[in-house]
Design a protein around this motif. Structure first.
Motif, mmCIF file in Angstrom:
data_model
loop_
_atom_site.group_PDB
_atom_site.id
_atom_site.type_symbol
_atom_site.label_atom_id
_atom_site.label_comp_id
_atom_site.label_asym_id
_atom_site.label_seq_id
_atom_site.Cartn_x
_atom_site.Cartn_y
_atom_site.Cartn_z
ATOM 1 N N GLN A 46 3.446 3.130 4.407
ATOM 2 C CA GLN A 46 3.604 3.601 5.782
ATOM 3 C C GLN A 46 3.004 2.498 6.572
ATOM 4 O O GLN A 46 3.570 2.256 7.643
ATOM 5 C CB GLN A 46 2.304 4.690 6.019
ATOM 6 C CG GLN A 46 2.985 6.171 5.820
ATOM 7 C CD GLN A 46 1.905 7.179 6.113
ATOM 8 O OE1 GLN A 46 0.545 6.839 5.957
ATOM 9 N NE2 GLN A 46 2.358 8.270 6.490
ATOM 10 N N ASP A 47 2.012 1.645 6.272
ATOM 11 C CA ASP A 47 1.575 0.686 6.919
ATOM 12 C C ASP A 47 2.237 -0.731 6.840
ATOM 13 O O ASP A 47 1.766 -1.741 7.354
ATOM 14 C CB ASP A 47 0.120 0.419 6.732
ATOM 15 C CG ASP A 47 -0.568 1.491 6.931
ATOM 16 O OD1 ASP A 47 -0.254 2.647 7.965
ATOM 17 O OD2 ASP A 47 -1.834 1.914 6.331
ATOM 18 N N ALA A 48 3.339 -0.818 5.926
ATOM 19 C CA ALA A 48 3.968 -1.960 5.704
ATOM 20 C C ALA A 48 5.246 -2.233 6.808
ATOM 21 O O ALA A 48 5.874 -1.357 7.199
ATOM 22 C CB ALA A 48 4.609 -1.835 4.181
ATOM 23 N N PRO A 49 5.385 -3.544 7.080
ATOM 24 C CA PRO A 49 6.419 -3.888 8.034
ATOM 25 C C PRO A 49 7.784 -3.986 7.253
ATOM 26 O O PRO A 49 8.906 -3.812 7.915
ATOM 27 C CB PRO A 49 6.267 -5.381 8.403
ATOM 28 C CG PRO A 49 5.328 -5.880 7.419
ATOM 29 C CD PRO A 49 4.611 -4.712 6.944
ATOM 30 N N GLN A 50 7.866 -4.041 6.061
ATOM 31 C CA GLN A 50 9.116 -4.183 5.486
ATOM 32 C C GLN A 50 9.323 -3.502 3.875
ATOM 33 O O GLN A 50 7.820 -3.325 3.393
ATOM 34 C CB GLN A 50 9.561 -5.473 5.370
ATOM 35 C CG GLN A 50 8.698 -6.649 4.488
ATOM 36 C CD GLN A 50 9.011 -8.053 4.544
ATOM 37 O OE1 GLN A 50 10.025 -8.172 5.403
ATOM 38 N NE2 GLN A 50 8.458 -8.704 3.558
ATOM 39 N N SER A 51 10.240 -3.378 3.291
ATOM 40 C CA SER A 51 10.250 -2.808 2.192
ATOM 41 C C SER A 51 10.505 -3.872 0.831
ATOM 42 O O SER A 51 10.698 -4.949 1.139
ATOM 43 C CB SER A 51 11.544 -1.969 1.794
ATOM 44 O OG SER A 51 12.775 -2.842 2.100
ATOM 45 N N LYS A 52 9.813 -3.586 -0.362
ATOM 46 C CA LYS A 52 10.190 -4.560 -1.440
ATOM 47 C C LYS A 52 10.166 -3.556 -2.638
ATOM 48 O O LYS A 52 10.114 -2.403 -2.461
ATOM 49 C CB LYS A 52 8.661 -5.270 -1.487
ATOM 50 C CG LYS A 52 8.185 -6.183 -0.441
ATOM 51 C CD LYS A 52 6.899 -6.743 -0.853
ATOM 52 C CE LYS A 52 6.465 -7.599 0.378
ATOM 53 N NZ LYS A 52 4.926 -8.090 0.149
ATOM 54 N N PRO A 53 10.778 -4.244 -3.630
ATOM 55 C CA PRO A 53 10.969 -3.684 -4.940
ATOM 56 C C PRO A 53 9.623 -3.245 -5.355
ATOM 57 O O PRO A 53 8.475 -3.785 -5.157
ATOM 58 C CB PRO A 53 11.699 -4.588 -5.774
ATOM 59 C CG PRO A 53 12.213 -5.743 -4.988
ATOM 60 C CD PRO A 53 11.402 -5.800 -3.571
ATOM 61 N N LEU A 54 9.293 -1.927 -6.092
ATOM 62 C CA LEU A 54 8.270 -1.519 -6.614
ATOM 63 C C LEU A 54 7.330 -2.479 -7.279
ATOM 64 O O LEU A 54 6.119 -2.637 -7.166
ATOM 65 C CB LEU A 54 8.608 -0.242 -7.250
ATOM 66 C CG LEU A 54 8.860 1.181 -6.532
ATOM 67 C CD1 LEU A 54 9.033 2.155 -7.355
ATOM 68 C CD2 LEU A 54 7.664 1.382 -5.751
#
Length: 464
Positions: free
Chosen positions: A395-403
């Motif tokens: 929710q609070d992250a600006p971008q996605s990353k691999p788990l």
């Protein structure tokens, strides 16, 4: 000093250090040693030499056909003395391959802690000759000062009640010989029961008692006293060593009860191993063998940064992560799998990790234990274990990353990752369930007051 006078002095010292009223519980086996201890305490109490509450406990191991008879004997003696009596059974797995003596002892102590009243003092009847046997066994095993200290006079064990309650154990007869115990029993015409297994010299302690100790005492009549004195000196030296080790351990501990690898490596090897032993002892974890501890520095602490070394003994493992040394039970890990969840279905998670339930309708308040789903019609909801290359946006992250990158950033140890539940809607990860708490995805935020209420909304809840 007579046995009774010695016991009176021991009880007086105990009363000065123990909050009143004192409740003494005799671990009564029906044998001569515990019978003499019980009778002598009864004498002190009824002669008004000392004031305390007195009771007795018999632990039934089920290892002898005579165990029922011994239990009845204990009950009869306690009834005659008007001493409160209780008994309990324990299970010893003779087919497990582990030592029967050690299993029986561990089961006996665990049961005594369980059923003895909180704050009571459980008195054990081990004496000077028992101490000699213990030290000789420790010598045979190559023990250091801690082992050569023999049996301590007192120790405490916490009850499993969650209230920091303890049961205290006390050995008042460590300066009393077996000969003195027999003399007391004869003087008072006591009748006791003999354990037939005491004649079996396949047990190491019985071999020492029957064949070794008499020979040593015949050659050196005060040998048992000398060994007891040496054990006391070893105990004193060990206490001094423990004081310094405790200080060093405190300086190495991280908030999560792991040890700093960097600070461990700054110690000399002997101090390093001494600190690790105390660290294990504070967690009631048995220390591994010297051979296994010798692997610790080279194979784990000094391993390459990208390595994932494991050192294992019994049911325990040493692990390293983020410059910290962990000790964990061998982890059970969920195999990769995927399970669809349909409302109002309740789905049990593998390995007793808890259960999740999907409810259609009103969204719940934002919670660590609930995950809101704004539209169930977008796709089916599934719980997935495994597959950490998938991308996720908290929710609070600006971008996605691999788990796997999030797990590293969140400092989740590798051995815990297989048990993280991935909550997926269709092919999109909408949340994670980590150690019983939900981490919501960015597209899965809680519905605000300005949002329309969708009939297909729902909530996924977790409970242990």
């Amino acid at each position: 000093m007579s046995l009774l006078d010695h016991l009176a002095a021991q009880v007086s010292a105990l009363k000065r250090s123990h909050p009143s009223p004192l409740h003494i519980v005799v671990a009564y086996s029906a044998g001569i040693d515990s019978h003499v201890l019980l009778h002598a305490l009864w004498q002190l109490k009824h002669a008004h030499i000392s004031s305390f509450q007195l009771s007795a406990l018999y632990i039934h191991h089920g290892l002898s056909d005579n165990a029922d008879k011994w239990q009845q004997h204990c009950a009869t003696v306690c009834a005659e003395l008007e001493v409160e009596f209780d008994s309990a059974k324990v299970f010893v797995d003779v087919a497990s391959g582990k030592g029967i003596e050690a299993q029986a002892r561990d089961a006996r102590y665990a049961k005594l802690v369980e059923i003895a009243p909180p704050g009571s003092v459980v008195m054990l009847a081990q004496h000077q000759d028992d101490q000699l046997e213990t030290v000789l066994l420790q010598l045979k095993r190559g023990a250091g000062p801690k082992g050569l200290s023999g049996m301590g006079r007192c120790f405490s064990r916490a009850k499993l009640s969650g209230h920091q309650e303890k049961v205290h154990f006390f050995r008042p007869l460590l300066e009393i010989s077996q000969e003195q115990i027999h003399r007391y029993a004869d003087e008072h015409s006591l009748v006791w029961q003999e354990d037939e297994s005491n004649q079996n010299i396949d047990f190491e302690r019985n071999f020492i008692r029957r064949d070794v100790s008499p020979l040593l005492n015949q050659r050196w009549p005060h040998f048992a006293q000398s060994v007891a004195r040496s054990a006391l000196l070893c105990a004193q030296q060990q206490a001094l060593l423990d004081e310094v080790t405790q200080e060093k351990l405190h300086s190495l501990l991280n908030p999560n009860n792991t040890l700093s690898v960097e600070l461990l490596l700054s110690l000399t090897e002997p101090w390093r191993l001494q600190v690790v032993r105390m660290w294990l002892d504070t967690q009631n974890i048995p220390s591994p063998s010297r051979a296994i501890l010798a692997q610790l520095s080279k194979e784990l602490l000094l391993a390459a940064q990208d390595a994932s070394p494991v050192i294992q003994w019994q049911k325990w493992q040493f692990r390293r992560f983020e410059n910290a040394l962990y000790v964990i039970t061998i982890p059970e890990q969920v195999s990769p799998c995927e399970t669809l969840i349909q409302p109002p279905e309740v789905q049990k998670l593998p390995l007793s990790l808890g259960e999740v339930a999907l409810r259609r309708g009103q969204l719940a308040e934002v919670s660590d234990f609930s995950l809101n789903i704004n539209d169930l019609d977008i796709g089916p909801i599934s719980v997935v274990f495994g597959g950490f290359s998938q991308r996720f946006t908290p929710q609070d992250a600006p971008q996605s990353k691999p788990l796997k990158q999030w797990f590293k950033e969140w400092k989740i140890p590798p051995w815990e990752r297989a048990n993280i539940a991935i909550i997926r809607q269709g092919e999109q990860i909408i949340g994670l369930l980590i150690n019983g708490r939900f981490v919501a995805g960015k597209s899965n935020g809680h519905k605000t007051a300005t949002q329309k209420k969708f009939d297909s909304s729902g909530t996924l809840t977790y409970q242990k």
